[in-house]
Design a protein around this motif. Sequence first.
Motif, PDB file in Angstrom:
ATOM      1  N   CYS A 130      -6.692  -0.751   6.905  1.00 14.76           N
ATOM      2  CA  CYS A 130      -7.094   0.637   7.192  1.00 14.76           C
ATOM      3  C   CYS A 130      -6.246   1.239   8.307  1.00 14.76           C
ATOM      4  N   VAL A 131      -6.029   0.489   9.377  1.00 11.56           N
ATOM      5  CA  VAL A 131      -5.230   0.992  10.494  1.00 11.56           C
ATOM      6  C   VAL A 131      -3.790   1.245  10.049  1.00 11.56           C
ATOM      7  N   ASN A 132      -3.224   0.299   9.307  1.00  7.01           N
ATOM      8  CA  ASN A 132      -1.845   0.471   8.834  1.00  7.01           C
ATOM      9  C   ASN A 132      -1.702   1.683   7.915  1.00  7.01           C
ATOM     10  N   SER A 133      -2.708   1.891   7.074  1.00  9.32           N
ATOM     11  CA  SER A 133      -2.640   3.012   6.138  1.00  9.32           C
ATOM     12  C   SER A 133      -2.756   4.348   6.864  1.00  9.32           C
ATOM     13  N   LEU A 134      -3.609   4.431   7.880  1.00  9.27           N
ATOM     14  CA  LEU A 134      -3.808   5.693   8.594  1.00  9.27           C
ATOM     15  C   LEU A 134      -2.652   6.010   9.534  1.00  9.27           C
ATOM     16  N   THR A 135      -2.092   4.978  10.145  1.00  6.72           N
ATOM     17  CA  THR A 135      -1.010   5.206  11.111  1.00  6.72           C
ATOM     18  C   THR A 135       0.367   5.177  10.473  1.00  6.72           C
ATOM     19  N   GLY A 136       0.476   4.624   9.264  1.00  7.04           N
ATOM     20  CA  GLY A 136       1.772   4.506   8.625  1.00  7.04           C
ATOM     21  C   GLY A 136       2.595   3.345   9.138  1.00  7.04           C
ATOM     22  N   HIS A 137       2.023   2.531  10.021  1.00  3.84           N
ATOM     23  CA  HIS A 137       2.720   1.366  10.567  1.00  3.84           C
ATOM     24  C   HIS A 137       2.430   0.166   9.654  1.00  3.84           C
ATOM     25  N   ARG A 138       3.410  -0.218   8.868  1.00  6.42           N
ATOM     26  CA  ARG A 138       3.208  -1.270   7.870  1.00  6.42           C
ATOM     27  C   ARG A 138       3.764  -2.622   8.290  1.00  6.42           C
ATOM     28  N   ALA A 139       4.426  -2.699   9.427  1.00  5.80           N
ATOM     29  CA  ALA A 139       5.089  -3.933   9.827  1.00  5.80           C
ATOM     30  C   ALA A 139       4.089  -4.958  10.338  1.00  5.80           C
ATOM     31  N   ILE A 140       4.345  -6.218   9.989  1.00  8.43           N
ATOM     32  CA  ILE A 140       3.559  -7.337  10.494  1.00  8.43           C
ATOM     33  C   ILE A 140       4.525  -8.479  10.780  1.00  8.43           C
ATOM     34  N   SER A 141       4.382  -9.113  11.913  1.00 14.93           N
ATOM     35  CA  SER A 141       5.292 -10.184  12.303  1.00 14.93           C
ATOM     36  C   SER A 141       5.100 -11.407  11.416  1.00 14.93           C
ATOM     37  N   VAL A 142       6.072 -12.296  11.460  1.00 15.98           N
ATOM     38  CA  VAL A 142       5.970 -13.524  10.675  1.00 15.98           C
ATOM     39  C   VAL A 142       4.774 -14.352  11.141  1.00 15.98           C
ATOM     40  N   ALA A 143       4.564 -14.405  12.467  1.00 17.01           N
ATOM     41  CA  ALA A 143       3.409 -15.138  12.993  1.00 17.01           C
ATOM     42  C   ALA A 143       2.104 -14.493  12.558  1.00 17.01           C
ATOM     43  N   GLY A 144       2.058 -13.153  12.585  1.00 21.35           N
ATOM     44  CA  GLY A 144       0.854 -12.461  12.123  1.00 21.35           C
ATOM     45  C   GLY A 144       0.605 -12.659  10.654  1.00 21.35           C
ATOM     46  N   LEU A 192       3.921  -4.501   4.877  1.00 24.18           N
ATOM     47  CA  LEU A 192       2.794  -4.491   3.949  1.00 24.18           C
ATOM     48  C   LEU A 192       2.800  -3.199   3.139  1.00 24.18           C
ATOM     49  N   MET A 193       2.296  -3.281   1.930  1.00 25.91           N
ATOM     50  CA  MET A 193       2.277  -2.119   1.062  1.00 25.91           C
ATOM     51  C   MET A 193       1.133  -1.190   1.432  1.00 25.91           C
ATOM     52  N   GLY A 194       1.393   0.111   1.408  1.00 31.45           N
ATOM     53  CA  GLY A 194       0.354   1.094   1.669  1.00 31.45           C
ATOM     54  C   GLY A 194      -0.459   1.392   0.424  1.00 31.45           C
ATOM     55  N   PHE A 195      -1.584   2.069   0.612  1.00 34.80           N
ATOM     56  CA  PHE A 195      -2.449   2.384  -0.520  1.00 34.80           C
ATOM     57  C   PHE A 195      -1.890   3.511  -1.376  1.00 34.80           C
ATOM     58  N   ALA A 196      -1.175   4.424  -0.761  1.00 37.20           N
ATOM     59  CA  ALA A 196      -0.633   5.567  -1.501  1.00 37.20           C
ATOM     60  C   ALA A 196       0.461   6.205  -0.660  1.00 37.20           C
ATOM     61  N   GLU A 197       1.202   7.117  -1.283  1.00 37.42           N
ATOM     62  CA  GLU A 197       2.283   7.801  -0.590  1.00 37.42           C
ATOM     63  C   GLU A 197       1.767   8.987   0.227  1.00 37.42           C
ATOM     64  N   GLY A 198       0.908   9.803  -0.374  1.00 41.30           N
ATOM     65  CA  GLY A 198       0.415  10.984   0.321  1.00 41.30           C
ATOM     66  C   GLY A 198      -0.616  10.659   1.385  1.00 41.30           C
ATOM     67  N   TRP A 199      -0.651  11.495   2.433  1.00 39.01           N
ATOM     68  CA  TRP A 199      -1.584  11.273   3.530  1.00 39.01           C
ATOM     69  C   TRP A 199      -3.034  11.399   3.079  1.00 39.01           C
ATOM     70  N   LYS A 200      -3.327  12.378   2.219  1.00 39.26           N
ATOM     71  CA  LYS A 200      -4.708  12.593   1.782  1.00 39.26           C
ATOM     72  C   LYS A 200      -5.243  11.389   1.013  1.00 39.26           C
ATOM     73  N   LEU A 201      -4.430  10.848   0.116  1.00 45.14           N
ATOM     74  CA  LEU A 201      -4.876   9.680  -0.641  1.00 45.14           C
ATOM     75  C   LEU A 201      -5.019   8.468   0.268  1.00 45.14           C
ATOM     76  N   ARG A 202      -4.108   8.298   1.191  1.00 45.95           N
ATOM     77  CA  ARG A 202      -4.219   7.181   2.132  1.00 45.95           C
ATOM     78  C   ARG A 202      -5.486   7.301   2.965  1.00 45.95           C
ATOM     79  N   PHE A 203      -5.793   8.503   3.396  1.00 47.95           N
ATOM     80  CA  PHE A 203      -7.010   8.724   4.180  1.00 47.95           C
ATOM     81  C   PHE A 203      -8.252   8.444   3.342  1.00 47.95           C
ATOM     82  N   LEU A 204      -8.246   8.882   2.080  1.00 48.38           N
ATOM     83  CA  LEU A 204      -9.390   8.673   1.201  1.00 48.38           C
ATOM     84  C   LEU A 204      -9.628   7.191   0.953  1.00 48.38           C
ATOM     85  N   TYR A 205      -8.565   6.452   0.608  1.00 47.87           N
ATOM     86  CA  TYR A 205      -8.704   5.019   0.351  1.00 47.87           C
ATOM     87  C   TYR A 205      -9.105   4.262   1.614  1.00 47.87           C
ATOM     88  N   SER A 206      -8.560   4.681   2.733  1.00 50.66           N
ATOM     89  CA  SER A 206      -8.904   4.010   3.995  1.00 50.66           C
ATOM     90  C   SER A 206     -10.368   4.220   4.348  1.00 50.66           C
TER      91      SER A 206
END
Length: 352
Positions: free
Chosen positions: A122-136, A54-68
């Motif tokens: 929000c969780v994916n953006s804060l943790t940087g974990h963007r993967a989601i299974s095909v079933a998910g 999945l695509m994140g909201f932004a590259e930098g941590w601060k922007l990701r935190f703000l959007y999240s």
Amino acid sequence: MRKTAKENGGGKGFREPRNPLLGEERRAGGAEDQRGRQHLHKMANSTMVTEFLLMGFAEGWKLRFLYSMLLLLMYLATLLGNLLIVTVTTADQNLHTPMYFFLRNLSILDMCYISVTVPTACVNSLTGHRAISVAGCATQIFLVIFCAFVEILFLTITAWDRYVAICQPLHYSTIINLQLCVHLTLASLLSGLVYAGAHTGNTLQLNFCGSNEVPQFFCDVPSLLRLSCSDTSSNELSILISAVVVCGGCFIFIAMSYVRIFSTVLRFPTQEQGKAFSTCVPHILVVTVFLSSISYVYLRPPVTSEAIQDIVLSVFYTIVPPLLNPVLYSLRNKQVKEAVRKVILRRVYSGA
């Protein structure tokens, strides 16, 4: 006696005569084997996709935190507003009417609708974990389509309820009763299951042999159509037909309902007209934004576009309606305000 090659006139250069039909069969067989190998190679590549990114909201941590944090605040506000509506319309006996029955169902649906996408994003953006299974991903697609479809039907039913209440007040209790409310709700839910199941199944039948990066913060059908290496023309056609029938039909029905409501309201005193217009116009705006954004996202060709544009349009049909519906449909109502005040006072005094 066996004849020699010279006796047969062949000499050293004797060759058996070639069969042209046999050569064509060999070439055809070779081409068929090549196509088979290509098909197997394509299927092997398609089965390699075991997860999507999945695509994140932004590259930098601060922007990701703000959007999240911004999305999280909107999510919590949506849950609080809709949960308040459900609690009040359930606790107050004066609000046990068909109109508030539909609004309570709409609030429950809105809490489920926004919970499908925002917490995971929000969780994916804060943790940087963007993967989601095909079933998910398939589950998310099914739930988003189901909630959006039922949302459209509930908004249409709510508009019809307002039309009957304003234009045919003497026949309201006869036309709209509890049994009809339950039947309409069940029909909306069952048709939503069929609709979401059909589109989810059609999407999962596609082959994904290229990139697995979804250009969206949640899994949806248009994003997967862009990633597919299969022919998606049938999927696009089914989406077009269903969107025209469902979105177009509901929009026309809602528009006709409010045209008749406005024509009736114009006969009211000026003060009553202002109240009616201030209530109906925001509803029309929310329905228009919801239907126009979701129609544009699902009906446009599956080509590459700006990621920020996709996110904004998705927010308009997945987050904005659940956030605004409690305010526009319920919390501006005097009866609901009074019921909310009673519930809060009751909680305060019981806690004291």
